[in-house]
Write a protein that holds these residues in place. Structure first.
Motif, PDB file in Angstrom:
ATOM      1  N   MET A   1       1.063  -1.373 100.914  1.00 27.33           N
ATOM      2  CA  MET A   1       1.247  -0.065 101.523  1.00 27.33           C
ATOM      3  C   MET A   1       2.601   0.493 101.105  1.00 27.33           C
ATOM      4  SD  MET A   1       1.329   0.971 105.581  1.00 27.33           S
ATOM      5  CE  MET A   1       2.952   0.238 105.883  1.00 27.33           C
ATOM      6  N   TYR A   2       2.605   1.767 100.691  1.00 23.05           N
ATOM      7  CA  TYR A   2       3.848   2.422 100.310  1.00 23.05           C
ATOM      8  C   TYR A   2       4.387   3.199 101.505  1.00 23.05           C
ATOM      9  CZ  TYR A   2       2.537   1.159  95.589  1.00 23.05           C
ATOM     10  OH  TYR A   2       2.192   0.450  94.469  1.00 23.05           O
ATOM     11  N   VAL A   3       5.694   3.074 101.727  1.00 18.89           N
ATOM     12  CA  VAL A   3       6.329   3.669 102.897  1.00 18.89           C
ATOM     13  C   VAL A   3       7.276   4.773 102.442  1.00 18.89           C
ATOM     14  CG1 VAL A   3       7.736   3.257 104.946  1.00 18.89           C
ATOM     15  CG2 VAL A   3       6.185   1.473 104.123  1.00 18.89           C
ATOM     16  N   LEU A   4       7.197   5.919 103.116  1.00 15.42           N
ATOM     17  CA  LEU A   4       8.039   7.071 102.827  1.00 15.42           C
ATOM     18  C   LEU A   4       8.744   7.503 104.101  1.00 15.42           C
ATOM     19  CD1 LEU A   4       8.891   9.461 100.901  1.00 15.42           C
ATOM     20  CD2 LEU A   4       6.919  10.694 101.860  1.00 15.42           C
TER      21      LEU A   4
ATOM     22  N   VAL B   1       3.683  11.167  94.681  1.00 16.93           N
ATOM     23  CA  VAL B   1       2.947   9.905  94.537  1.00 16.93           C
ATOM     24  C   VAL B   1       3.574   9.041  93.453  1.00 16.93           C
ATOM     25  CG1 VAL B   1       0.735   8.887  93.929  1.00 16.93           C
ATOM     26  CG2 VAL B   1       0.813  10.884  95.431  1.00 16.93           C
ATOM     27  N   GLN B   2       3.926   9.646  92.341  1.00 13.47           N
ATOM     28  CA  GLN B   2       4.521   8.894  91.238  1.00 13.47           C
ATOM     29  C   GLN B   2       5.812   8.209  91.669  1.00 13.47           C
ATOM     30  OE1 GLN B   2       5.428  11.304  87.819  1.00 13.47           O
ATOM     31  NE2 GLN B   2       6.389   9.630  86.707  1.00 13.47           N
ATOM     32  N   ARG B   3       6.692   8.954  92.338  1.00  9.11           N
ATOM     33  CA  ARG B   3       7.957   8.380  92.781  1.00  9.11           C
ATOM     34  C   ARG B   3       7.745   7.323  93.859  1.00  9.11           C
ATOM     35  NH1 ARG B   3      12.723  11.004  92.298  1.00  9.11           N
ATOM     36  NH2 ARG B   3      13.500   9.071  93.237  1.00  9.11           N
ATOM     37  N   LEU B   4       6.842   7.603  94.786  1.00  8.55           N
ATOM     38  CA  LEU B   4       6.602   6.677  95.891  1.00  8.55           C
ATOM     39  C   LEU B   4       6.018   5.361  95.385  1.00  8.55           C
ATOM     40  CD1 LEU B   4       6.675   6.245  98.933  1.00  8.55           C
ATOM     41  CD2 LEU B   4       4.445   7.369  99.089  1.00  8.55           C
ATOM     42  N   GLU B   5       5.048   5.437  94.479  1.00 10.78           N
ATOM     43  CA  GLU B   5       4.368   4.232  94.018  1.00 10.78           C
ATOM     44  C   GLU B   5       5.149   3.492  92.937  1.00 10.78           C
ATOM     45  OE1 GLU B   5       0.283   5.025  93.113  1.00 10.78           O
ATOM     46  OE2 GLU B   5      -0.176   5.634  95.182  1.00 10.78           O
ATOM     47  N   SER B   6       6.278   4.039  92.504  1.00 13.64           N
ATOM     48  CA  SER B   6       7.152   3.297  91.606  1.00 13.64           C
ATOM     49  C   SER B   6       8.087   2.373  92.383  1.00 13.64           C
ATOM     50  CB  SER B   6       7.980   4.247  90.738  1.00 13.64           C
ATOM     51  OG  SER B   6       8.901   4.984  91.530  1.00 13.64           O
ATOM     52  N   ALA B   7       8.139   2.549  93.699  1.00 11.76           N
ATOM     53  CA  ALA B   7       8.966   1.698  94.557  1.00 11.76           C
ATOM     54  C   ALA B   7       8.177   0.449  94.966  1.00 11.76           C
ATOM     55  CB  ALA B   7       9.403   2.469  95.802  1.00 11.76           C
ATOM     56  N   GLU B   8       8.885  -0.516  95.498  1.00 11.91           N
ATOM     57  CA  GLU B   8       8.237  -1.745  95.945  1.00 11.91           C
ATOM     58  C   GLU B   8       7.397  -1.466  97.190  1.00 11.91           C
ATOM     59  OE1 GLU B   8       9.940  -5.615  98.180  1.00 11.91           O
ATOM     60  OE2 GLU B   8      10.661  -5.389  96.120  1.00 11.91           O
ATOM     61  N   PRO B   9       6.145  -1.893  97.210  1.00 15.43           N
ATOM     62  CA  PRO B   9       5.319  -1.665  98.404  1.00 15.43           C
ATOM     63  C   PRO B   9       5.747  -2.571  99.549  1.00 15.43           C
ATOM     64  CG  PRO B   9       4.132  -3.009  96.817  1.00 15.43           C
ATOM     65  CD  PRO B   9       5.406  -2.588  96.139  1.00 15.43           C
ATOM     66  N   HIS B  10       5.395  -2.164 100.741  1.00 21.10           N
ATOM     67  CA  HIS B  10       5.630  -2.999 101.916  1.00 21.10           C
ATOM     68  C   HIS B  10       4.456  -3.954 102.059  1.00 21.10           C
ATOM     69  CE1 HIS B  10       7.237  -4.001 105.898  1.00 21.10           C
ATOM     70  NE2 HIS B  10       5.971  -4.054 106.288  1.00 21.10           N
ATOM     71  N   GLU B  11       4.758  -5.244 102.086  1.00 23.34           N
ATOM     72  CA  GLU B  11       3.714  -6.254 102.248  1.00 23.34           C
ATOM     73  C   GLU B  11       4.108  -7.217 103.350  1.00 23.34           C
ATOM     74  OE1 GLU B  11       0.869  -6.287 100.934  1.00 23.34           O
ATOM     75  OE2 GLU B  11       0.898  -5.550  98.860  1.00 23.34           O
ATOM     76  N   THR B  12       3.105  -7.744 104.029  1.00 24.15           N
ATOM     77  CA  THR B  12       3.289  -8.840 104.970  1.00 24.15           C
ATOM     78  C   THR B  12       2.266  -9.912 104.624  1.00 24.15           C
ATOM     79  OG1 THR B  12       1.691  -7.987 106.577  1.00 24.15           O
ATOM     80  CG2 THR B  12       3.985  -7.222 106.793  1.00 24.15           C
ATOM     81  N   LEU B  13       2.442 -11.074 105.206  1.00 23.05           N
ATOM     82  CA  LEU B  13       1.441 -12.123 104.993  1.00 23.05           C
ATOM     83  C   LEU B  13       0.078 -11.640 105.448  1.00 23.05           C
ATOM     84  CD1 LEU B  13       0.806 -15.043 104.178  1.00 23.05           C
ATOM     85  CD2 LEU B  13       1.342 -15.718 106.533  1.00 23.05           C
ATOM     86  N   GLU B  14       0.035 -10.927 106.574  1.00 20.24           N
ATOM     87  CA  GLU B  14      -1.248 -10.442 107.112  1.00 20.24           C
ATOM     88  C   GLU B  14      -1.920  -9.452 106.168  1.00 20.24           C
ATOM     89  OE1 GLU B  14       1.171 -12.187 110.192  1.00 20.24           O
ATOM     90  OE2 GLU B  14       1.605 -10.561 108.779  1.00 20.24           O
TER      91      GLU B  14
END
Length: 280
Positions: free
Chosen positions: A1-4, A137-150
């Motif tokens: 998930m990408y966070v802005l 979208v391009q700038r947002l998805e070039s960043a590291e996504p937020h991930e959790t184990l879940e």
């Protein structure tokens, strides 16, 4: 998930709301959107305002309460709840996020907006119409996504081979405060990756592990940037036919990730800071 993140740089609440609405509309064309809205004036759960658009909305007050239910939630908790179901999350009203952000200006009394040099600001806009010129979208998805184990476990459960799998094994690496009782406490670790090469090595390692007999899906995720004491750093998740293949592949996965993927670690303690690869 990408966070802005979206925050007010002096434009006022109504303009910020219209920027959020337009951002939700754009991102909704690509996936499910969650909104986390923080308002420091909400202290007791009694001031519930009109929720912004989005598939899921959390409204948080200064005490961490979610005003829709009164249960304690921090902004981080709300983001973690969204990650298993949403492709994007928008956090409204919080400065200093480790995620990309949009600042809605101008500053107070028309002055320039103050931007922290460590803040990853995609754009500063004064009106919602200016968003049309932002490659959001391009700038947002070039960043590291937020991930959790879940979130990673939920994704491997959706694998086309999931009906053949009888095991999911995981490993979570976290920031250790100290090795022994006499050590200076670690405040945070900072990770940098060899751009391009690290991602290629990670993908190649996942593919190699997935080629094993009885292994159906492997996901590796390693955070970069600053990771504080007690936070999670790295996840290895393996979907396999049986526990033997799953356990073995998880162990090999984390060992090979540390050996083969070029990631550089700086450790900052209460007494010192140093790049670990420079230490003898």
């Amino acid at each position: 998930m990408y966070v802005l993140g979206i925050r007010d740089g002096g434009a006022g609440g109504d303009t910020v709301e219209r920027v959020v609405d337009q951002t939700v509309d754009r991102l909704s064309e690509r996936g499910r959107v969650g909104v986390v809205r923080y308002d420091a004036t909400i202290a007791d759960g009694t001031q519930v305002r009109k929720s912004m658009g989005g598939d899921v909305t959390y409204e948080l007050g200064a005490d961490g309460d979610w005003t829709a239910s009164g249960t304690g939630l921090t902004v981080g908790d709300a983001i973690d709840r969204l990650v298993t179901d949403c492709a994007y999350a928008i956090v409204v009203g919080v400065s200093g996020l480790r995620y990309p952000s949009i600042v809605v200006g101008p500053g107070v009394d028309g002055s320039s907006v103050e931007i922290d040099p460590d803040e990853d600001v995609i754009a500063t806009v004064e009106t919602p119409s200016e968003l049309a010129d932002v490659p959001l979208v391009q700038r947002l998805e070039s960043a590291e996504p937020h991930e959790t184990l879940e979130s990673i476990v939920a994704r491997v459960k959706r694998s086309p081979s999931a009906d053949r799998a009888g095991a999911i094994a995981t490993f979570t690496g976290r920031v250790r405060g100290k090795d022994s009782a006499d050590d200076a406490r670690t405040q945070y670790l900072e990770f940098e990756k060899y751009e391009g090469i690290a991602d290629e090595r990670m993908a190649a390692l996942e593919a190699d592990l997935e080629a094993r007999h009885g292994v159906f899906d492997v996901e590796l995720h390693h955070r970069t940037g600053v990771v504080a004491d007690g936070e999670d750093i790295v996840f290895v998740v393996v979907l396999a036919g049986h526990r033997e293949e799953a356990f073995r592949t998880v162990e090999d996965g984390i060992n090979r990730l540390k050996d083969e993927v070029p990631l550089f670690k700086k450790e900052v303690t209460v007494e010192d800071e140093f790049w670990v690869h420079d230490r003898p």
